[in-house]
Each structure stands twice: as structure tokens, then as C-alpha cells.
Design a protein around this motif. Structure first.
Motif, mmCIF file in Angstrom:
data_model
loop_
_atom_site.group_PDB
_atom_site.id
_atom_site.type_symbol
_atom_site.label_atom_id
_atom_site.label_comp_id
_atom_site.label_asym_id
_atom_site.label_seq_id
_atom_site.Cartn_x
_atom_site.Cartn_y
_atom_site.Cartn_z
ATOM 1 N N ILE A 33 0.848 -1.160 -0.045
ATOM 2 C CA ILE A 33 0.083 -0.280 0.047
ATOM 3 C C ILE A 33 0.911 1.287 0.072
ATOM 4 N N PHE A 34 0.537 2.177 -0.825
ATOM 5 C CA PHE A 34 1.483 3.437 -0.802
ATOM 6 C C PHE A 34 0.417 4.506 -0.434
ATOM 7 N N ARG A 35 1.240 5.444 0.354
ATOM 8 C CA ARG A 35 0.505 6.804 0.629
ATOM 9 C C ARG A 35 1.672 7.856 0.839
ATOM 10 N N GLY A 36 1.313 8.747 -0.063
ATOM 11 C CA GLY A 36 2.633 9.749 -0.038
ATOM 12 C C GLY A 36 4.062 9.128 -0.181
ATOM 13 N N SER A 37 4.888 9.636 0.422
ATOM 14 C CA SER A 37 6.322 8.990 0.489
ATOM 15 C C SER A 37 6.246 7.479 1.217
ATOM 16 N N ALA A 38 5.199 7.149 1.919
ATOM 17 C CA ALA A 38 4.932 5.859 2.507
ATOM 18 C C ALA A 38 4.678 4.609 1.630
ATOM 19 N N THR A 39 5.641 3.578 1.703
ATOM 20 C CA THR A 39 5.033 2.388 1.181
ATOM 21 C C THR A 39 4.925 1.379 2.578
ATOM 22 N N GLY A 40 3.889 0.561 2.264
ATOM 23 C CA GLY A 40 3.489 -0.122 3.551
ATOM 24 C C GLY A 40 3.199 -1.682 3.046
ATOM 25 N N TYR A 41 2.429 -2.394 4.025
ATOM 26 C CA TYR A 41 2.223 -3.648 3.771
ATOM 27 C C TYR A 41 0.741 -3.809 4.474
ATOM 28 N N VAL A 42 -0.110 -4.677 3.979
ATOM 29 C CA VAL A 42 -1.284 -5.255 4.619
ATOM 30 C C VAL A 42 -1.441 -6.660 4.247
ATOM 31 N N ILE A 65 -1.274 -4.287 9.359
ATOM 32 C CA ILE A 65 -0.600 -3.000 8.542
ATOM 33 C C ILE A 65 0.259 -2.446 9.013
ATOM 34 N N THR A 66 1.574 -2.475 8.306
ATOM 35 C CA THR A 66 2.810 -2.080 8.662
ATOM 36 C C THR A 66 3.497 -1.138 7.563
ATOM 37 N N PHE A 67 4.067 -0.146 8.254
ATOM 38 C CA PHE A 67 4.905 0.672 7.226
ATOM 39 C C PHE A 67 6.446 0.835 7.847
ATOM 40 N N PRO A 68 7.394 0.680 6.941
ATOM 41 C CA PRO A 68 8.600 0.889 7.617
ATOM 42 C C PRO A 68 8.870 2.374 7.621
ATOM 43 N N LEU A 131 -0.802 8.049 8.909
ATOM 44 C CA LEU A 131 0.202 8.255 10.041
ATOM 45 C C LEU A 131 1.546 8.023 9.665
ATOM 46 N N ALA A 132 1.743 7.049 8.891
ATOM 47 C CA ALA A 132 2.971 6.462 8.519
ATOM 48 C C ALA A 132 3.603 7.828 7.553
ATOM 49 N N ASP A 133 2.745 8.288 6.799
ATOM 50 C CA ASP A 133 3.150 9.319 5.794
ATOM 51 C C ASP A 133 3.669 10.644 6.703
ATOM 52 N N GLN A 134 2.685 10.766 7.637
ATOM 53 C CA GLN A 134 2.961 12.087 8.481
ATOM 54 C C GLN A 134 4.163 11.892 9.310
ATOM 55 N N TYR A 135 4.123 10.800 10.065
ATOM 56 C CA TYR A 135 5.241 10.563 11.089
ATOM 57 C C TYR A 135 6.624 10.362 10.339
ATOM 58 N N GLY A 136 6.613 9.677 9.193
ATOM 59 C CA GLY A 136 7.727 9.651 8.496
ATOM 60 C C GLY A 136 8.523 10.705 8.094
ATOM 61 N N ASP A 137 7.843 11.732 7.767
ATOM 62 C CA ASP A 137 8.160 12.908 7.217
ATOM 63 C C ASP A 137 8.762 13.829 8.324
ATOM 64 N N GLU A 138 7.983 13.712 9.270
ATOM 65 C CA GLU A 138 8.422 14.511 10.701
ATOM 66 C C GLU A 138 9.502 13.782 11.545
ATOM 67 N N LEU A 139 9.485 12.606 11.582
ATOM 68 C CA LEU A 139 10.644 11.859 12.038
ATOM 69 C C LEU A 139 11.945 12.187 11.305
#
Length: 150
Positions: A33-42, A65-68, A131-139
């Protein structure tokens, strides 16, 4: 939902969120699954092998559901790890950050399949992806872009 219902609902949710489930299918019961700059898995975790489910496995199946998010630095990791624990506290039981054996930080959530209906599944996947897209960028902004997951 049963596992068979989820096997239809997850690709439909990916499509409804703007993805293409035909190209995001990774393996039996796993999708990207893709959202913004985040790629994750279901993934569906059932303990069953290729369609040989029992009613018990349907009840105990989990939608995971996980996102690195980023890598933990080799030195000076304490501020990042402390911040992740604080974020876990803020997220409550909805989602959490975790660390794998390769020092990669993940954001994820798991829910029992039996507790979900299609609208709840859609909200769950969409919110974790957001959340993954948001926190990924913030972190990465806070702790360094060099920690980005390749």
C-alpha cells in the motif's frame, strides 16, 4: 469478517484509496500500500495454508498493517527511541512504533478480522497509511534524512 471476505475487502479497499490491488498483490494474503512517500504492507495472518481455514482460524485471524518509517542511528539513538515511546503513548491502542532486528522502525496496527467490517477496514488502512506518511516525514526532518529507509 471471514478470511474469504477479507481477501475481497482488502484489494477493494486498496483500490478505493487510489491504489491498484492488481499490482500491489505481493503474495497469498499480502498486499503493498502506498501513501505519499510511505510504502507499507497489509497482510492477513491466520495460521492457515492457502485456503484451508477453519472457523477457529477465521475468528483468530489478524489484519496486520505495517509501514517502515526510518532506521535507528548506530550512535546517539536514545533521543529517537524516547520520542518513539512518547508517540506510542499518544497513539494509545490504535497504532504503535516497533523496532525490528535490523534496527528499522515500523509503524503498525493489527486487528482481529472478526471485529472488522468493510468500512472499518477502509478507515483502519487509510489512517495507518496517513500516520505513516505524516510521522515518516516528521521523524526524518527531526532526526535526519540520512535515516530514511531505502
Amino acid at each position: 469478517m471471514t478470511l474469504d471476505e477479507l481477501r475481497d475487502a482488502i484489494p477493494a479497499t486498496i483500490d478505493a484509496l487510489g491504489g491498484d490491488s492488481r499490482v500491489s498483490a505481493l503474495d497469498y494474503d499480502a498486499w503493498a500500500i502506498f501513501r505519499g512517500s510511505a510504502t507499507g504492507y497489509v497482510a492477513l495472518i491466520s495460521g492457515a495454508e492457502d485456503g484451508n481455514e477453519s472457523a477457529e482460524q477465521d475468528r483468530n485471524a489478524i489484519v496486520h498493517i505495517t509501514f517502515p518509517i526510518l532506521r535507528v542511528p548506530e550512535h546517539g539513538a536514545e533521543p529517537l527511541l524516547r520520542h518513539l515511546l512518547e508517540l506510542n503513548h499518544e497513539l494509545g491502542d490504535f497504532a504503535c512504533f516497533s523496532l525490528d532486528r535490523r534496527n528499522k522502525v515500523w509503524l503498525g496496527a493489527g486487528r482481529f478480522a472478526a471485529d472488522l467490517d468493510p468500512p472499518e477496514l477502509r478507515v483502519l488502512i487509510a489512517q495507518i497509511a496517513q500516520l505513516a506518511d505524516q510521522y515518516g516525514d516528521e521523524l526524518l526532518d527531526q532526526f535526519g534524512r540520512e535515516l530514511a529507509v531505502q
